[in-house]
Every structure is written in structure tokens, then in C-alpha cells.
Write an enzyme that holds these catalytic residues in place. Sequence first.
Site, PDB file in Angstrom:
ATOM      1  N   GLU A   1     102.391 -47.690  42.233  1.00 17.51           N
ATOM      2  CA  GLU A   1     101.443 -46.809  41.533  1.00 17.51           C
ATOM      3  C   GLU A   1     101.857 -46.633  40.062  1.00 17.51           C
ATOM      4  OE1 GLU A   1     101.767 -43.609  44.708  1.00 17.51           O
ATOM      5  OE2 GLU A   1      99.606 -43.608  44.354  1.00 17.51           O
TER       6      GLU A   1
ATOM      7  N   GLU B   1     103.328 -46.586  52.819  1.00 21.43           N
ATOM      8  CA  GLU B   1     102.851 -45.244  53.182  1.00 21.43           C
ATOM      9  C   GLU B   1     102.414 -45.182  54.647  1.00 21.43           C
ATOM     10  OE1 GLU B   1     102.441 -46.646  50.311  1.00 21.43           O
ATOM     11  OE2 GLU B   1     102.534 -45.161  48.711  1.00 21.43           O
TER      12      GLU B   1
HETATM   13  C1  1HE Z   1     115.604 -43.798  49.028  1.00 21.93           C
HETATM   14  C2  1HE Z   1     114.342 -44.426  48.879  1.00 21.93           C
HETATM   15  C3  1HE Z   1     113.206 -43.594  48.790  1.00 21.93           C
HETATM   16  C4  1HE Z   1     115.840 -45.954  48.963  1.00 21.93           C
HETATM   17  N1  1HE Z   1     113.389 -42.259  48.871  1.00 21.93           N
HETATM   18  N2  1HE Z   1     115.730 -42.482  49.097  1.00 21.93           N
HETATM   19  N3  1HE Z   1     109.086 -45.818  49.744  1.00 21.93           N
HETATM   20  C5  1HE Z   1     109.539 -46.545  50.787  1.00 21.93           C
HETATM   21  O1  1HE Z   1     109.142 -46.364  51.926  1.00 21.93           O
HETATM   22  C6  1HE Z   1     110.605 -47.543  50.489  1.00 21.93           C
HETATM   23  C7  1HE Z   1     111.915 -47.069  51.039  1.00 21.93           C
HETATM   24  N4  1HE Z   1     113.036 -47.879  50.605  1.00 21.93           N
HETATM   25  C8  1HE Z   1     113.299 -49.103  51.153  1.00 21.93           C
HETATM   26  O2  1HE Z   1     112.564 -49.643  51.951  1.00 21.93           O
HETATM   27  C9  1HE Z   1     114.571 -49.765  50.712  1.00 21.93           C
HETATM   28  O3  1HE Z   1     115.436 -48.760  50.222  1.00 21.93           O
HETATM   29  C10 1HE Z   1     114.393 -50.855  49.615  1.00 21.93           C
HETATM   30  C11 1HE Z   1     113.700 -52.069  50.266  1.00 21.93           C
HETATM   31  C12 1HE Z   1     113.575 -50.360  48.441  1.00 21.93           C
HETATM   32  C13 1HE Z   1     115.776 -51.269  49.068  1.00 21.93           C
HETATM   33  O4  1HE Z   1     116.613 -51.648  50.145  1.00 21.93           O
HETATM   34  P1  1HE Z   1     118.201 -51.691  49.912  1.00 21.93           P
HETATM   35  O5  1HE Z   1     118.797 -52.294  51.159  1.00 21.93           O
HETATM   36  O6  1HE Z   1     118.476 -52.366  48.621  1.00 21.93           O
HETATM   37  O7  1HE Z   1     118.687 -50.158  49.733  1.00 21.93           O
HETATM   38  P2  1HE Z   1     118.866 -49.024  50.846  1.00 21.93           P
HETATM   39  O8  1HE Z   1     120.206 -49.183  51.497  1.00 21.93           O
HETATM   40  O9  1HE Z   1     117.705 -48.955  51.758  1.00 21.93           O
HETATM   41  O10 1HE Z   1     118.823 -47.713  49.954  1.00 21.93           O
HETATM   42  C14 1HE Z   1     119.911 -47.330  49.128  1.00 21.93           C
HETATM   43  C15 1HE Z   1     119.874 -45.825  49.030  1.00 21.93           C
HETATM   44  O11 1HE Z   1     118.639 -45.435  48.403  1.00 21.93           O
HETATM   45  C16 1HE Z   1     119.847 -45.152  50.381  1.00 21.93           C
HETATM   46  O12 1HE Z   1     120.494 -43.896  50.234  1.00 21.93           O
HETATM   47  P3  1HE Z   1     122.026 -43.666  50.709  1.00 21.93           P
HETATM   48  O13 1HE Z   1     122.292 -42.236  50.390  1.00 21.93           O
HETATM   49  O14 1HE Z   1     122.039 -43.997  52.179  1.00 21.93           O
HETATM   50  O15 1HE Z   1     122.861 -44.631  49.903  1.00 21.93           O
HETATM   51  C17 1HE Z   1     118.395 -44.921  50.651  1.00 21.93           C
HETATM   52  O16 1HE Z   1     118.145 -43.859  51.546  1.00 21.93           O
HETATM   53  C18 1HE Z   1     117.925 -44.552  49.248  1.00 21.93           C
HETATM   54  N5  1HE Z   1     116.492 -44.781  49.089  1.00 21.93           N
HETATM   55  N6  1HE Z   1     114.533 -45.757  48.828  1.00 21.93           N
HETATM   56  C19 1HE Z   1     114.621 -41.742  49.021  1.00 21.93           C
HETATM   57  N7  1HE Z   1     111.962 -44.068  48.622  1.00 21.93           N
HETATM   58  C20 1HE Z   1     103.064 -40.138  45.225  1.00 21.93           C
HETATM   59  S1  1HE Z   1     103.024 -40.671  46.784  1.00 21.93           S
HETATM   60  C21 1HE Z   1     103.915 -42.149  46.856  1.00 21.93           C
HETATM   61  C22 1HE Z   1     104.215 -42.477  48.290  1.00 21.93           C
HETATM   62  C23 1HE Z   1     105.289 -43.476  48.402  1.00 21.93           C
HETATM   63  O17 1HE Z   1     105.874 -43.926  47.463  1.00 21.93           O
HETATM   64  S2  1HE Z   1     105.632 -43.940  50.010  1.00 21.93           S
HETATM   65  C24 1HE Z   1     106.792 -45.233  49.867  1.00 21.93           C
HETATM   66  C25 1HE Z   1     108.195 -44.730  49.843  1.00 21.93           C
END
Ligand code: 1HE
Length: 270
Positions: free
Chosen positions: A124, A144
Amino acid sequence: MNLSPASWSGPPIELPDALRFERRGAIGLLRLARPHKRNALDDVTIRGIGDFFAAVPDDIRAVVLSGEGEHFCAGLDLSELTDRDVAAGIAHSRAWHRAFERIEFGRVPVVAALHGAVVGGGLELAAACHIRVAERSAYYALPEGSRGIFVGGGGSVRLPRLIGATRVMDMMLTGRTYGAEEGAPLGFSHYVVDPGAGLATAIALAERIAGNAPMTNFAAMHVLPHNAEQDRASGLLMESLMSAIAQGDPEAKRRLRDFLEKRAPKTVQE
Ligand code: 1HE
């Protein structure tokens, strides 16, 4: 991070730690700088983005937006979502709208340099920018559906205009992803470049944009999307008015004289 007048010739503005600003001549470089959370967008960052684009200094003529680390942006910070009620949810989405409107309908064109995950709210955010450069590693998704939520940062309005409502529907319902190369002809990005070349390409494009007359940039940013949404007669009238305003600007007069007196480059294929 406080941007003192030494690095910021506009009003000093306070940026959160998750955003970094750097100036390169007339180009402002704004980076999402929360790589340990894959540049997930929390409330503070969204506010910072809005504040930044509301206060871009006069001598910055284009902005490049990029992300630190392996990914451009993992979208909404999901950890902030858990205990929001309905009213807070609406306010949250409206805050994203305000911030992203300041990008799309601000003063300067914004070039996004994309790599890795460009997902959910990250997509977005990219969609609110004027030009998108994707490294081959970039991929686009709307998780989402699987998270039990809905887009809230303008995605249901901007994305159908970029790639078509049926593709957005497919992405949301089935979790389909698109890679950089297949995504470009569909409208996700304007350019696809090799890994590591995104930022340099985005800066080169921003420099080219910064060399245009500001009035022309303004017209492209504000009139084109407006005309795409209004009826034909109003669009044509708006075009006539804008074209007369642009022509009347002293900058246009100077540029036209430069061409006629053979001081300006010709338009040739690159
Ligand atoms: C996060 C987030 C996040 C990572 N919010 N903490 N977005 C998503 O559903 C995507 C969610 N993220 C992922 O699928 C993956 O993190 C990635 C594919 C982007 C990257 O993977 P990777 O293996 O490089 O990293 P990771 O191990 O998953 O994440 C590293 C850290 O970032 C980890 O935290 P930690 O404390 O365990 O180290 C994750 O929890 C954190 N992290 N992404 C919070 N999104 C206005 S409305 C909009 C609606 C949306 O955007 S919905 C889509 C949300």
C-alpha cells in the site's frame, strides 16, 4: 532523530528512529530503518512518514523511499493490532490514509526502491509513490486474508487502479504472490533492475525528475490521477487550465527559449 537546520533547510522535524533521512543535493532519501522487524509499519512510523511528507523542504525536488535490510516492508506491525477496538481500528486506518495522501498528493514526486517483501501495508505504501523501481528480489503479496484482516492503508482504492480489481481480489482471497518480473507489466512497478541496483536507479530517476520544471511535476502528480477519475469533459477542461498555467510559468518560458536557441537537449530514444 532530530533533523537540525544543518541537514534540513525546512522546518526542523522530529523523525522516529524507524525512519532515516539523508539529503543528496535536491534529492531527499527517506529510508524505512527497522530491518529487525522487516520494516513493519507501527503507528510511530506512519506518523513520521506523514510528518515528513507534510514538511518536505522547498529545496528538495524529489524523494526516494527505500527500506533497510532484506525487505522493503513487511506491512502493518501486527503486534500493535491485537487489542484495538473498532473505533480505534477506523482511526488507525484513517491515519494511514492521511500519511499516504501526503505522499501521493504532496509537493514532490516520490520514487520507491523496492526489494524483497513488498507486502500488505508495504505494498500500500509503495502504491502511494509515483514511480516504483523493483529489484528482481521484490515480491508482492496481500497476506491480509490469512491474517483475518483487510487492507487499511488505501490498498483497496490504489491497487485496483494499478493492477485491476480482479487481481487484487485473487491476491487477497488466495494469497497469490507476484514476483518483480511478472509484476512489472501488470503495473506493480515501472522498472525492474538487478539486485542491489534499486536505490541507485531510483536516485538517478529522482534526479531526472528534479530537473523538470516544478510546475510540470505538480501537474503530472495532481492532474493525472484526478483526470483518471473524473468525466471526460471535466478532464479536458482541467487539462486546458493546467496546460495554460504551466506555459505561463517563467520556468517554461526559459526552457522553451533554451530549446529554440539550441541550448537544450533534443528528445531522442535512449
Ligand atoms: C513483524 C512483521 C510484521 C516481521 N509485524 N512484526 N504483514 C504480514 O503478514 C507479513 C508478515 N511477515 C512475514 O511474513 C515475514 O516476516 C517476511 C516474509 C516479511 C520476512 O521473513 P523473514 O524470515 O526475513 O523474517 P521473520 O523472521 O519472519 O521476522 C523477523 C522479525 O520481524 C520477527 O520478530 P522477532 O522479534 O521474532 O525477531 C517478526 O515477528 C517480525 N516481523 N513482519 C510485526 N508485519 C493498514 S492495514 C495493512 C495490513 C497489512 O499490512 S497485513 C500484512 C502484514
